[in-house]
Design a protein around this motif. Structure first.
Motif, PDB file in Angstrom:
ATOM      1  N   ARG A  71      36.364  36.628  47.386  1.00  0.00           N
ATOM      2  CA  ARG A  71      36.263  35.832  46.176  1.00  0.00           C
ATOM      3  C   ARG A  71      36.890  34.464  46.386  1.00  0.00           C
ATOM      4  N   ASN A 130      38.447  31.994  43.689  1.00  0.00           N
ATOM      5  CA  ASN A 130      38.746  31.814  42.268  1.00  0.00           C
ATOM      6  C   ASN A 130      38.543  30.370  41.811  1.00  0.00           C
ATOM      7  N   VAL A 151      32.147  35.135  43.835  1.00  0.00           N
ATOM      8  CA  VAL A 151      32.448  36.344  44.583  1.00  0.00           C
ATOM      9  C   VAL A 151      31.276  36.590  45.520  1.00  0.00           C
ATOM     10  N   CYS A 169      26.478  42.080  40.202  1.00  0.00           N
ATOM     11  CA  CYS A 169      27.858  41.622  40.143  1.00  0.00           C
ATOM     12  C   CYS A 169      28.420  41.967  38.760  1.00  0.00           C
TER      13      CYS A 169
END
Length: 116
Positions: A74, A76, A81, A98
């Motif tokens: 991932r 952020n 992701v 997802c």
């Protein structure tokens, strides 16, 4: 409104690789960074199953059938992701979804077909 958009699926030969991406909308704000993110898949005629997850700290978990072949990660800052899929097998054929766990938000899915 929080949305997830998957991409990266396609037709690949057995043994090949794909990288799936999932982008969360800006509306997810700070929720994305604290949320567990998961990749699920649903094969024809089968129930949806969790294949990989990653918590906010980066700790990951995989279903046994994909260990050593799938890698979840991932970013952020980018609200992204990823799922790196290597050594693809025909049984990996499925729609991959997802999930943003904190709000139980799902994307529309991306189809992975493994066939020669």
């Amino acid at each position: 409104q929080v949305q997830l958009v998957e991409s990266g699926g396609g037709l690949v030969q057995p043994g090949g690789s794909l990288r799936l991406s999932c982008a969360a909308s800006a509306a997810s704000g700070g929720i994305f960074s604290i949320s567990t993110m998961g990749w699920y898949r649903q094969a024809p005629g089968k129930q949806r199953e969790l294949v990989a997850s990653i918590i906010s700290s980066g700790r990951v978990n995989y279903v046994d059938s994909v260990k050593g072949r799938f890698t979840i990660s991932r970013d952020n800052a980018k609200k992204m992701v990823y799922l790196q899929i290597n050594s693809l097998k025909p049984e990996d054929t499925a729609v991959y979804y997802c999930n943003l766990g904190y709000l139980d938000i799902w994307g529309q899915g991306t189809l992975v077909t493994v066939s020669s």
